[in-house]
Design a protein around this motif. Structure first.
Motif, mmCIF file in Angstrom:
data_model
loop_
_atom_site.group_PDB
_atom_site.id
_atom_site.type_symbol
_atom_site.label_atom_id
_atom_site.label_comp_id
_atom_site.label_asym_id
_atom_site.label_seq_id
_atom_site.Cartn_x
_atom_site.Cartn_y
_atom_site.Cartn_z
ATOM 1 N N GLY A 1 45.241 47.694 41.501
ATOM 2 C CA GLY A 1 46.770 47.706 41.242
ATOM 3 C C GLY A 1 47.381 46.667 42.542
ATOM 4 N N ALA A 2 46.545 46.091 43.072
ATOM 5 C CA ALA A 2 46.782 45.364 44.132
ATOM 6 C C ALA A 2 46.693 43.705 44.092
ATOM 7 C CB ALA A 2 46.017 45.614 45.578
ATOM 8 N N GLY A 3 47.896 43.151 44.485
ATOM 9 C CA GLY A 3 47.822 41.611 44.159
ATOM 10 C C GLY A 3 47.182 41.131 45.535
ATOM 11 N N ILE A 4 46.661 39.820 45.317
ATOM 12 C CA ILE A 4 46.074 39.190 46.396
ATOM 13 C C ILE A 4 46.544 37.791 46.447
ATOM 14 C CG2 ILE A 4 43.694 38.329 47.354
ATOM 15 C CD1 ILE A 4 43.762 41.474 47.118
ATOM 16 N N TYR B 1 54.080 41.745 37.406
ATOM 17 C CA TYR B 1 54.957 41.913 38.773
ATOM 18 C C TYR B 1 54.423 42.736 39.677
ATOM 19 C CZ TYR B 1 58.438 40.480 42.154
ATOM 20 O OH TYR B 1 59.028 40.080 43.089
ATOM 21 N N ASN B 2 54.170 42.485 40.901
ATOM 22 C CA ASN B 2 53.271 43.311 41.824
ATOM 23 C C ASN B 2 54.337 43.654 42.950
ATOM 24 O OD1 ASN B 2 51.266 44.563 43.524
ATOM 25 N ND2 ASN B 2 51.390 42.627 44.929
ATOM 26 N N MET B 3 54.793 44.790 43.253
ATOM 27 C CA MET B 3 55.772 44.878 44.348
ATOM 28 C C MET B 3 55.146 45.935 45.581
ATOM 29 S SD MET B 3 57.927 47.373 45.499
ATOM 30 C CE MET B 3 58.721 48.673 44.421
ATOM 31 N N THR C 1 49.201 30.534 45.472
ATOM 32 C CA THR C 1 48.718 31.277 44.388
ATOM 33 C C THR C 1 48.323 32.664 44.520
ATOM 34 O OG1 THR C 1 47.715 29.051 43.963
ATOM 35 C CG2 THR C 1 46.933 31.098 42.596
ATOM 36 N N MET C 2 48.876 33.381 43.785
ATOM 37 C CA MET C 2 48.744 34.958 43.838
ATOM 38 C C MET C 2 47.509 35.428 42.630
ATOM 39 S SD MET C 2 50.919 34.683 45.847
ATOM 40 C CE MET C 2 50.741 36.284 46.494
ATOM 41 N N THR C 3 46.857 36.175 43.130
ATOM 42 C CA THR C 3 45.898 36.658 41.949
ATOM 43 C C THR C 3 45.513 38.390 42.303
ATOM 44 O OG1 THR C 3 43.562 36.385 41.237
ATOM 45 C CG2 THR C 3 43.677 36.290 43.748
ATOM 46 N N VAL D 1 49.619 40.959 56.516
ATOM 47 C CA VAL D 1 49.043 39.914 56.849
ATOM 48 C C VAL D 1 48.212 39.417 55.512
ATOM 49 C CG1 VAL D 1 48.541 40.250 59.229
ATOM 50 C CG2 VAL D 1 46.995 40.997 57.522
ATOM 51 N N ALA D 2 48.049 40.128 54.578
ATOM 52 C CA ALA D 2 47.444 39.972 53.273
ATOM 53 C C ALA D 2 46.092 39.113 53.516
ATOM 54 C CB ALA D 2 48.285 39.001 52.240
#
Ligand SMILES: Cc1cc2nc3c(=O)[nH]c(=O)nc-3n(C[C@H](O)[C@H](O)[C@H](O)COP(=O)(O)OP(=O)(O)OC[C@H]3O[C@@H](n4cnc5c(N)ncnc54)[C@H](O)[C@@H]3O)c2cc1C
Length: 419
Positions: free
Chosen positions: A47-50, A226-228, A97-99, A322-323
């Motif tokens: 469930g995590a966006g990167i 959509y990731n929040m 870019t989000m993956t 920091v992602a």
């Protein structure tokens, strides 16, 4: 004594991003490499966006994943800072870019030989002498290798055995994560949020939100997600309640999304409606997946212990601001593969420079996470500290610094050359 790569057997514990990146790199260099992963079968998403930070795509490609950044994720050209009334406080061009974790895992797993990936295999302990290292598994089996790499994450069994004093530190806040189908969002919320990376603000709270590929890695409009992420202060004593399911079972190392108590979820959504920008509160209500993680800092004083090396989250875990967990795991793998390959298996000796560099990267990353999380950490402190944090919070600065390219000691030359 140096030995040839084919004769050199490397055991990797943990088959996630760090383990798979390293496994692929070493396999391509001709090493006899095996990955042991405790999860049975193919792993599901977290469930995590990167965020695709500098260096990540190069790492994946070096590991043999035939992917481009455009194929991997949703391109967002702009960032916005969103106030708690849903108003746009600032907006800047900021292409990224989000993956998703699952998209990266599938790309790496797809190119690693299936007969060398051993799932449902949990390491219990390790032993080593001058000549070799041995992994002992919970199913009673054992295996020898020339080198063992612990890529077994934040709660690493190998690190705990080698450095029991190294423990995650909780700074007083959690991150709620919600994942909503694109089609579930109202048109007004979609218009504000979907094509822009949002950093949002509310009294004592903070968060981010962005679009990611759909469950089947879909990039077509209407099929994405959509990731929040919502940072919320919670005293350490309050964690146990959140980690206890409706049947009274306590999950100290993280509660699965499906086990979350209905009361806790209802409270979360009610709080979101009271406090957060209305678009973000809507995401909490329409989300398909909701879960939370306690924020933790973890730092290891060493990475190399004879024939055992610790990499990825097992070595350093920084706060999500920091992602950089995935890019750092990839960077560790690249640096270790280079050190091993360049020295043809002269193990303890060839790892010194690797350790020196990657310790610096890990420390810088954790420090950066603490800096970016200082506002949230202040929320359970004295009134004076909270006021000082409130005064210092500048939405535009937070918007530009969160999940942004940062030089952790690896250099950003490639990134600047590309942008
Ligand atoms: C909820 C969540 C959200 C995240 N969001 C982001 C983000 O937005 N951006 C980002 O860059 N990073 C993010 N991360 C971090 C990111 O997932 C990790 O940094 C990344 O996966 C690389 O970690 P790793 O491979 O070192 O460890 P992990 O991904 O934690 O993998 C460790 C693996 O080891 C296995 N394992 C554990 N113990 C054993 C054992 N004894 N024997 C065998 N196998 C074992 C585990 O099952 C697991 O598969 C997030 C992490 C979580 C949990």
């Amino acid at each position: 004594m140096p030995i040839s790569s084919r004769e050199s057997r490397i055991l990797i514990i943990g088959g996630s991003i760090a383990g798979l990146t390293l496994g692929n790199l070493l396999h391509r260099n001709g090493f006899d490499v095996h990955i042991f992963e405790r999860t049975p079968g193919h792993m599901e998403g977290r469930g995590a966006g990167i965020t695709m930070l500098p260096g990540l795509i190069e790492g994946l490609q070096a590991a043999g994943a035939d992917v481009t950044e455009a194929e991997l994720g949703v391109h967002l050209p702009v960032r916005i800072a969103l106030g708690n009334q849903g108003d746009i406080l600032a907006e800047r061009t900021f292409p990224q870019t989000m993956t998703t974790w699952k998209r990266l895992y599938d790309a790496l797993r797809g190119v690693f030989p299936a007969d060398r990936y051993h799932d449902d295999k949990t390491v219990q302990r390790v032993e080593q002498n001058e000549a070799r290292v041995t992994a002992f598994f919970t199913d009673g089996t054992e295996l020898h290798g020339d080198l063992l790499v612990a890529a077994d994450g934040l709660r690493s069994a190998v690190r705990t055995q080698l450095m029991p004093e190294v423990k995650p530190v909780y700074p007083g806040y959690i991150a709620w994560r919600c994942l909503a189908d694109e089609s579930a969002l109202s048109s007004a919320t979609h218009a504000t949020l979907f094509n822009r990376y949002a950093v949002w603000f509310a009294p004592g709270q903070q968060g981010i939100g962005y679009a990611v590929p759909g469950p089947d890695h879909a990039l077509v409009p209407g099929k994405r997600q959509y990731n929040m992420v919502w940072y919320q202060p919670v005293p350490e004593a309050g964690l146990a309640r959140l980690l206890t399911d409706d049947d009274g079972h306590y999950h100290p190392n993280g509660i699965p999304p499906t086990a979350l108590s209905r009361t806790v979820l209802a409270e979360m959504m009610a709080r979101a409606t009271d406090l957060l920008p209305p678009q973000i509160a809507e995401v909490t209500r329409v989300a398909r997946t909701r879960f939370f993680q306690p924020i933790l800092d973890l730092q290891s004083p060493r990475l190399v212990h004879g024939r055992i090396v610790v990499i990825g989250d097992a070595a350093f875990t920084a706060r999500p601001h920091v992602a950089a967990g995935v890019p750092k795991a990839t960077g560790d793998a690249l640096a270790l593969a280079k050190a091993i390959h360049g020295n043809r298996g002269d193990y303890p000796a060839c790892l010194q420079a690797f350790e020196h560099t990657r310790l610096r990267v890990g420390r810088t990353m954790v420090g950066r996470g603490q800096y970016l999380g200082a506002y949230m950490e202040a929320q359970l402190k004295s009134e004076a500290e909270r006021l000082a944090a409130e005064t210092a919070r500048d939405p535009e600065r937070v918007m530009l610094e969160t999940a942004a390219p940062f030089d952790y000691g690896e250099g950003l030359a490639d990134y600047h050359a590309r942008n």
